[in-house]
Scaffold this active site. Structure first.
Site, mmCIF file in Angstrom:
data_model
loop_
_atom_site.group_PDB
_atom_site.id
_atom_site.type_symbol
_atom_site.label_atom_id
_atom_site.label_comp_id
_atom_site.label_asym_id
_atom_site.label_seq_id
_atom_site.Cartn_x
_atom_site.Cartn_y
_atom_site.Cartn_z
ATOM 1 N N PHE A 1 2.739 6.809 -4.943
ATOM 2 C CA PHE A 1 2.728 7.838 -3.906
ATOM 3 C C PHE A 1 4.076 8.545 -4.043
ATOM 4 C CE2 PHE A 1 3.550 9.463 0.389
ATOM 5 C CZ PHE A 1 2.381 10.165 0.597
ATOM 6 N N ASP B 1 6.021 -1.958 -2.554
ATOM 7 C CA ASP B 1 5.556 -1.100 -1.467
ATOM 8 C C ASP B 1 4.158 -1.587 -1.076
ATOM 9 O OD1 ASP B 1 4.241 0.885 0.007
ATOM 10 O OD2 ASP B 1 5.447 2.478 -0.872
ATOM 11 N N TYR C 1 0.985 2.164 9.958
ATOM 12 C CA TYR C 1 -0.032 3.008 10.605
ATOM 13 C C TYR C 1 -1.358 3.037 9.860
ATOM 14 C CZ TYR C 1 2.711 6.232 7.652
ATOM 15 O OH TYR C 1 3.420 6.808 6.645
ATOM 16 N N ARG D 1 -11.362 9.881 -0.832
ATOM 17 C CA ARG D 1 -10.872 8.529 -0.548
ATOM 18 C C ARG D 1 -11.589 7.965 0.662
ATOM 19 N NH1 ARG D 1 -4.548 7.365 0.235
ATOM 20 N NH2 ARG D 1 -5.144 8.267 2.230
#
Lengths: 395, 395
Positions: free
Chosen positions: B126, B195, B220, B369
């Site tokens: 990312f 990560d 989140y 996705r």
């Protein structure tokens, strides 16, 4: 009624900001700790409930666009801007003050360039600024030079890259001369970074007017944004194209959803963003800033000085001479919006004050701090605080 | 009823996690975007209201102690810990993932020492991790070397200081082999930084068990902490005394209220703290983590694989051959908790899916996705999503 109590009544009657108090949730405590955590604005609970139940609970992911979550950091920055004398597009909200000090100082050193390898920092600063300045110095190959603010002009030179100063001293409440210190820093060819934690929302700052290069501040003191609410970063308009962040997160990318492997910074203040913004706290802050509608920062400053003057007078009248010593300058030009009183047993005294309904705070080792938020503190509150303080000190 | 629909009914009946769905606020949308923003846990609104109205509004400054605000980052860290296989005292919550990547990578390089001057980063990461890694490399005098995860073992050597990897690829949903990659990094004498954004809360991580050095993640997605909720930082127990943060804010000081001018780091995970924690978002996250009471991450993983298997089967059965291509590995050992389907018109397709009540997301340029959160997504939802997808793709 005592003479000061009578005068307090008159001052409250004449106070044009008195109605603003109704925009906050308050009780019969005299709250003089708004310089640590501002009181709750009445419109915040409803707004937060909407953010949680509807925006998150119902719209969910759609809220990043439909509820304006994505653009909140710059929108809220623009809301803070007039309170610190900044035009639109110069401030973004987000992260903590410490993280923003790091961004600002590293970026300042990079912009200074030309073999400048010294960061000057206010030796009396709230500690976190000093710790972060040390890290910024270490990571940019600079030396850190702690200097009391008054001596700053004397140490500036060809080596100075950046100077980190506090507008108002967190401990004593002393207001530093932002225009003249900024001018001195510029004269030396360096960049001025100001920490506005204890001035924003309490007095005019004039960032644009005085050509301040970079500034940071928190929003949970005089801006009443709530516990740990997002801090903000100001970058002077003409410096923005050269602002080179040490924390280039995807939120500061020119095309954040392009998912590019190469970093290309966004234009303007957005460059100060880092990661995904903390929406609950961010939107609570946005609601809290509505209490400023129709309120001028000049009126706030005038009342703030009247309140601290009056408090110092009441303390002088009520408290036995020598029992406390004011660390806060008498001169208006050198005073923020708090009064700091030194006394050996300050820790105990503050506990007893709080038990008697007067809330200030204690700063080790010997300081009683009383913050005056003109939006919700009145003159009768002030007189009562001094009266209770005298009783506690006598007991 | 179609055969897959019938099978979905049976699978839902046998699902031991089905009752957990009742702990969330949901509607009749099929929400397959929990890998971007988790749904709202039902207990969060009430908790947030209490934090705002009572803790902030009534107790005000006293809440830093009385409501446990000050210790929230480490308390919430301990609550996240069992979900990622970490013991107590190894995780603190706070800041964004990007900021935590910076802390972790700079600290890793400092701990690696000995002339090691290369940071290896997942080339498919990312983007924010790559941008921040570049900044960390620049500020520590390192070279950044982007490499696809499978090729990482081949490039490690005496120069490698730290390796930043994603446990699950945000785009394809590919799960990388954390134990063997960590072992390879250690064999080369370097530190592994993971990560966990797309794995924490979706599958077992085993940080302690596999000797991971440092890890970061957001809260989140599968942890349902709310929009932009605080991220977290893990530091392996025996490395904590050497963890040297580039962001040494006052919250990480050994004596934060001592107001010392010299920095002295706290012991343990607290060293990863920086500035004042963002209490509203922090305590919303704490409430959200209660949905995990009595839920095992192994059961979540089993259901996650069953859901993604079933989705891929339904897609194969419903969607015309060749219309989409799965980027998600078929092998369980290589699959996270999402399915990524490639199709040229992915942006348009996702818009139409959302309009028909199936919410996934689009990642430029051509990826659909679908994230499967086993806590609240069922098999009937999954069958319906595939069915609607087929209809949209046909239309």
């Amino acid at each position: 009624m005592s003479e000061p109590a009578e005068r307090a009544r008159e001052l409250d009657c004449a106070d044009e900001l008195a109605p603003v108090r109704g925009r906050f949730v308050l009780d019969d405590v005299v709250y003089l700790d708004g310089n640590s955590l501002g009181a709750l604005p009445s419109n915040v609970p409803g707004r937060v409930e909407d953010v949680v139940r509807r925006q998150w609970g119902e719209l969910r992911i759609r809220s990043w666009e439909e509820s304006g979550w994505w653009t909140a950091p710059e929108r809220i920055g623009d809301r803070i801007a007039p309170l610190v004398g900044a035009g639109a597009g110069r401030i973004v909200a987000g992260d903590s003050t410490s993280v923003n000090v790091f961004k600002a100082l590293v970026a300042a050193v990079r912009m200074a360039g030309g073999g400048r390898d010294e960061i000057v920092v206010d030796a009396t600063t709230f500690p976190t600024d000093g710790y972060i300045a040390e890290s910024a110095a270490r990571m940019t190959g600079c030396t850190l030079r702690p200097v009391p603010p008054a001596q700053v002009p004397g140490v500036l030179g060809e080596r100075t890259a950046a100077v980190l100063l506090n507008h108002v001293d967190y401990r004593t409440g002393r207001l530093h001369d932002l225009p003249s210190l900024t001018a001195a820093v510029h004269e030396a060819g360096a960049l001025a970074v100001w920490d506005l934690c204890h001035s924003a929302g309490a007095l005019p700052v004039g960032l644009d007017e005085h050509g301040v290069d970079l500034a940071v501040g928190c929003t949970y003191k005089y801006l009443n944004g709530g516990p740990g609410s997002p801090a903000y970063l100001y970058v002077r308009s003409d410096l923005q194209p050269r602002f080179d962040s040490p924390l280039p997160g995807w939120n500061s990318h020119a095309e954040p959803f392009g998912m590019r492997q190469d970093y290309a910074p966004a234009a303007g203040a957005l460059r100060g963003r880092v990661g995904t913004p903390d929406i609950l706290s961010m939107l609570a802050l946005e609601a809290a800033l509505e209490v400023w509608d129709g309120v001028s920062i000049e009126a706030v400053r005038a009342k703030s000085l009247a309140l601290t003057d009056f408090f110092l007078e009441c303390v002088e009248q009520y408290v036995p001479p020598g029992r406390v010593e004011s660390l806060t300058p008498a001169a208006h030009a050198e005073r923020g919006s708090q009064v700091a009183l030194r006394c050996d047993d300050a820790g105990d005294v503050m506990k007893r004050l709080i038990a008697e309904g007067v809330v200030g705070d204690f700063r080790a080792p010997d300081v009683l701090r009383f913050g005056f938020t003109p939006l919700y503190v009145g003159f009768a509150d002030t007189e009562r605080a001094a009266r209770v303080l005298a009783r506690v000190l006598a007991g």
